[in-house]
Scaffold this motif. Structure first.
Motif, mmCIF file in Angstrom:
data_model
loop_
_atom_site.group_PDB
_atom_site.id
_atom_site.type_symbol
_atom_site.label_atom_id
_atom_site.label_comp_id
_atom_site.label_asym_id
_atom_site.label_seq_id
_atom_site.Cartn_x
_atom_site.Cartn_y
_atom_site.Cartn_z
ATOM 1 N N HIS A 1 46.390 36.513 40.026
ATOM 2 C CA HIS A 1 46.104 35.085 40.087
ATOM 3 C C HIS A 1 45.576 34.619 38.730
ATOM 4 O O HIS A 1 45.398 35.418 37.813
ATOM 5 N N ALA A 2 45.324 33.309 38.634
ATOM 6 C CA ALA A 2 44.899 32.760 37.347
ATOM 7 C C ALA A 2 44.201 31.422 37.534
ATOM 8 O O ALA A 2 44.301 30.789 38.584
ATOM 9 N N ARG A 3 43.489 31.008 36.503
ATOM 10 C CA ARG A 3 43.019 29.649 36.217
ATOM 11 C C ARG A 3 41.895 29.117 37.094
ATOM 12 O O ARG A 3 41.450 27.987 36.893
ATOM 13 N N ASP A 4 41.382 29.810 38.050
ATOM 14 C CA ASP A 4 40.326 29.305 38.942
ATOM 15 C C ASP A 4 39.048 29.121 38.123
ATOM 16 O O ASP A 4 38.201 30.011 38.059
ATOM 17 N N THR A 38 49.179 31.058 40.882
ATOM 18 C CA THR A 38 49.888 32.268 40.476
ATOM 19 C C THR A 38 51.278 31.874 39.982
ATOM 20 O O THR A 38 51.716 30.742 40.181
ATOM 21 N N VAL A 71 37.230 35.317 38.377
ATOM 22 C CA VAL A 71 38.305 36.224 37.940
ATOM 23 C C VAL A 71 38.736 37.191 39.029
ATOM 24 O O VAL A 71 39.579 38.060 38.787
ATOM 25 N N TRP A 76 42.600 38.441 38.665
ATOM 26 C CA TRP A 76 43.419 37.697 37.718
ATOM 27 C C TRP A 76 44.341 38.656 36.980
ATOM 28 O O TRP A 76 43.989 39.805 36.716
ATOM 29 N N SER A 130 39.553 33.963 30.893
ATOM 30 C CA SER A 130 38.313 33.185 30.876
ATOM 31 C C SER A 130 37.726 33.151 29.468
ATOM 32 O O SER A 130 37.219 32.112 29.014
ATOM 33 N N ARG A 168 42.990 27.738 41.629
ATOM 34 C CA ARG A 168 43.551 29.086 41.558
ATOM 35 C C ARG A 168 45.058 29.017 41.815
ATOM 36 O O ARG A 168 45.510 28.421 42.802
ATOM 37 N N GLY A 212 43.937 40.203 32.983
ATOM 38 C CA GLY A 212 43.831 38.806 33.372
ATOM 39 C C GLY A 212 42.467 38.194 33.178
ATOM 40 O O GLY A 212 42.355 37.012 32.836
ATOM 41 N N TRP A 213 41.412 38.968 33.385
ATOM 42 C CA TRP A 213 40.081 38.390 33.271
ATOM 43 C C TRP A 213 39.836 37.810 31.884
ATOM 44 O O TRP A 213 39.017 36.888 31.705
#
Length: 800
Positions: free
Chosen positions: A287-290, A190, A316, A358, A328, A188, A324-325
């Protein structure tokens, strides 16, 4: 063309370097007030009551607002994605929590005061009676039957799913010479813009006009979302984007604070400003990418991958109106990236937890997909004993098969992946590296060479969205003096696209670049557009600019032809002059043509010709498929830039510390409008990719409390850690834009992840080290080395 393809410095450089830029916090209006937001300290809690009396009694406090007032006077924030249209679950998200907070940092109340200090002091006097509720902080735990629900009305914690099987994966696995199985995890993270979020609003009740300044990427969509939340006509709102100190997708609307500030300005009749603190940014800024992956891959002894089975699990965070979601979905949709794998089975689960939502971030899930495929190709190389590059060459989509229909439904527009990899291997010294490695080892130094690929589709266009759209507008005006103004719907967060637009317009008109002025970021003056995201500014906005400039040039050619008594088709426009082909002495200046258009609308040169030199064009990009029942596929991305990277690292086995000695990249963004600024964007993207690969990670504990709240906890690379980058461009133009441009704004961020994992493993060819999780912190690398030394037999060194 004279300017397209040249490395022209950004038109904003002088002003910004001189400190003359204007950002949101630089704007000060008479009688201005300040907002401080009270945020939930709990990851999940019911709000029983809020006592604002102490805050309201503090001198300087003008108003305290809670969810009750928001519910009575405001609508829910409109969704960026139409979740229903894409088969996902949605929520009603308001400017303040109504009765329940779902993550640490969600806005609960706010104070408006005469100054910032009074606002924050009063905020801390608000008393909230919370009832703590069970939390879920892990996506796998969130999918269990007895997991606490982030959204009780949903019945589970799964926001979206995708399952697709193409070809015959069962047969591919049955007939394979070998099967490799593994897992990959991307942490995760940012963005870390130098300027956090901020906005300011001022309301004129006599004109019923709200002026809203925002550090945003998307002024026109934001205006629509504000109007929808406030329940007012969009024509009563003007959104202005000042200079933006970095955005990276994370300033795409709409956050809670934006409609909240707009509402308060209308209610109080005074200017209202809110500027985000860095701690707020880590909690709520997106946030992002987790993402976690599991894979099975079927392969032949010659390295050909014949089938894959992939599971994608994305955390997400809490669901909101933000886009953001959708990262995925894009991760899943990009697979298997640059490779031709005919038999595939892929599954996506987008899972909500009690963490920060996200929001869009540079790479938008494409980086995670590229990381996964790099790790899969390296795994196959390890199992077969083949060189890593050879396995990639074996599985690339051939250059003569574009446009290529990928298994997900995507239509990849153009590329030559093998040529890009060949070029970057030559740049990094791939063939000579074994000698370097052997010499270093004799000195007790451990060097490794890594390879990374990335596929970064751009220009996202989603059905039913007022922000994610594959069209944009540009108006070009030539004044009576021959000076040129271009007003664009696309905006710049500091990427330099205004310079590229000016280059395109100057070439389109045949005038000097110095005569072109570009205006962006004002809904009152600029044509409708969707702003900046997904590297769309040049591929879509630039295309609209070229069309508008072409319209004006056509009219000027008609007038100039009459002035020169020549066929308009025989005229050439260049460097401010219009000449007749073959007779350069027969010419008229660009300025004289413009002057004649305006001064003599009834003259002989303007007969049956519309006055003025102004044109507005809206470009709609092709290669977008929103009608699967008619078109046979769904695909949201028209443009598919790609790149190959290679790096050399030195690893200290005693500490796990990694030093990057050399980093090379070959990037393909189609036609390059401005190589200087393209390289600048790649520098930034690579730096963020290296940060994610080596340092960056947002951490939560089991109670979903964030443990990374400042830059003391969240490490980002500085100029000291970033290596010198060697860049090259490969241009395979797309057939879907007039100039063949494909976009470069998000590129560079994906390839470092796999390249660095691969390089560290390669530094210890006699050990069975596998690194499938980033960031590659010293402790993680050291532990992997120790485990390989003590817990597993040594492996034979494989060929390069």
């Amino acid at each position: 063309m004279g300017y397209v393809g040249k490395g022209v410095p950004s038109l904003t450089n002088t002003r910004l370097v001189a400190g003359r830029g204007q950002f949101v916090d630089d704007i000060a209006l008479p009688d201005m007030t300040h907002v401080a937001v009270l945020r939930s300290p709990y990851a999940h809690a019911r709000i029983r009551s809020i006592d604002t009396s102490a805050a309201e009694s503090l001198p300087g406090v003008i108003h305290v607002i809670t969810g009750d007032e928001v519910k009575a006077n405001m609508n829910a924030i409109p969704e960026t994605y139409d979740t229903g249209a894409v088969g996902a679950k949605g929520v009603k998200w308001y400017a303040l929590c109504l009765d329940r907070a779902r993550y640490v940092g969600e806005a609960v109340a706010a104070v408006v005061a005469e100054d910032k200090f009074a606002a924050y002091e009063a905020r801390d006097l608000i008393e909230v009676d919370y009832e703590e509720l069970p939390v879920v902080a892990d996506p796998e735990a969130a999918m269990s039957d007895d997991a606490p629900l982030v959204e009780p009305d949903w019945g589970d914690n799964i926001m979206a799913t995708r399952d697709i099987t193409l070809g015959d994966p069962d047969a591919a696995f049955a007939e394979a010479d070998g099967v490799a199985t593994g897992s990959v995890r991307s942490s995760r993270i940012t963005g870390s813009a130098i300027e956090p979020r901020g906005c300011m609003a001022s309301y004129d009740p006599y004109d019923d006009q709200l002026t809203f300044w925002d550090s945003t990427q998307n002024p026109h969509p934001l205006r629509q979302y504000l109007a929808g939340t406030l329940g007012v006509p969009d024509t009563s709102i003007r959104v202005i984007q000042p200079h933006v100190g970095g955005a990276f997708g994370l300033k795409m609307p709409t956050f809670q604070e934006e409609p909240l500030v707009a509402y308060l300005a209308r209610k109080l009749g005074r200017p209202v400003k809110w500027i985000e603190e860095r701690t707020e940014n880590f909690q709520t800024g997106g946030h992002a990418r987790d993402t976690r992956f599991r894979y099975d891959v079927a392969y032949k002894d010659d390295g050909e991958v014949t089938g894959i089975r992939l599971e994608v699990l994305a955390d997400v965070g809490a669901p909101t109106a933000l886009c953001g979601w959708g990262m995925s979905f894009v991760t899943w949709y990009c697979l298997p990236c640059v490779y031709k794998i005919p038999n595939s089975e892929t599954h996506l689960r987008s899972v909500v937890t009690n963490k920060c939502p996200w929001n869009a971030y540079r790479g938008y899930g494409k980086d995670a997909a590229s990381f996964l495929m790099d790790r899969i190709m390296d795994h196959v190389a390890r199992e077969t004993g083949l060189p890593r590059a050879d396995v990639r060459f074996k599985n690339f989509i051939p250059a003569d098969e574009f446009p290529y229909p990928q298994v997900s439904g995507a239509m990849l527009d153009s590329g030559n992946y093998a040529a890009a990899l060949e070029k970057v291997l030559d740049m990094v010294g791939y063939d000579d590296f074994p000698r370097q490695q052997e010499e270093a080892l004799a000195e007790g130094r451990y060097l490794g060479l890594g390879i990374g690929q990335e596929l970064i589709p751009e220009g996202c266009s989603m059905p039913g969205s007022l922000i994610l759209n594959g069209s944009d507008g540009v108006e070009v005006r030539v004044s009576p003096t021959g000076d040129v103004t271009a007003l664009t719907g696309i905006t710049s967060p500091g990427s330099g696209n205004e310079t590229g637009i000016a280059q395109i317009v100057a070439d389109g008109l045949g005038c000097e670049l110095s005569r072109v002025r570009v205006i962006q970021g004002d809904t009152e003056s600029c044509p409708w557009g969707f702003g900046n995201y997904s590297a769309r500014s040049i591929i879509i906005g630039g295309s609209a600019a070229q069309l508008a400039a072409g319209d004006i040039r056509e009219k000027m050619a008609l007038v100039a032809g009459r002035m020169l008594e020549a066929d308009p088709a025989d005229l050439e426009f260049s460097e401010g002059n219009v000449t007749v082909k073959g007779t350069p002495g027969q010419a008229v200046s660009f300025d004289d043509v413009a002057s004649d258009v305006y001064r003599n609308p009834h003259g002989a040169n303007m007969e049956e010709t519309e006055p003025a030199l102004e044109a507005t064009r809206h470009f709609k990009i092709g290669n977008v498929y929103h009608q699967p029942e008619k078109q046979g596929r769904f695909s949201a991305y028209p443009s598919w830039p790609n790149g190959a990277a290679a790096c050399i690292v030195e690893v200290d086995p005693e500490t796990g510390q990694i030093e990057i000695l050399k980093y090379c990249m070959v990037h393909d963004a189609g036609t390059i409008v401005n190589p200087l600024l393209a390289d600048a964007n790649l520098h930034g993207g690579i730096a963020q990719g290296l940060g994610a690969a080596l340092y960056e990670q947002i951490v939560y504990d089991e109670a979903a409390q964030p443990l990374t709240a400042t830059f003391m906890d969240y490490t980002i690379p500085t100029a000291v850690e970033i290596p010198r980058m060697e860049l090259a461009h490969q241009e395979t133009p797309t057939p879907f834009t007039p100039l063949g441009t494909k976009g470069v704004g998000e590129s560079g961020v994906g390839a470092p992840l796999g390249a660095l994992c691969n390089a560290v493993e390669d530094a210890f060819p006699d050990l069975d080290i596998t690194l499938n999780e980033v960031p590659l912190t010293p402790s993680r690398v050291w532990s992997a080395i120790q485990e390989a030394k003590t817990g597993a037999p040594e492996r034979e060194a494989v060929s390069r």
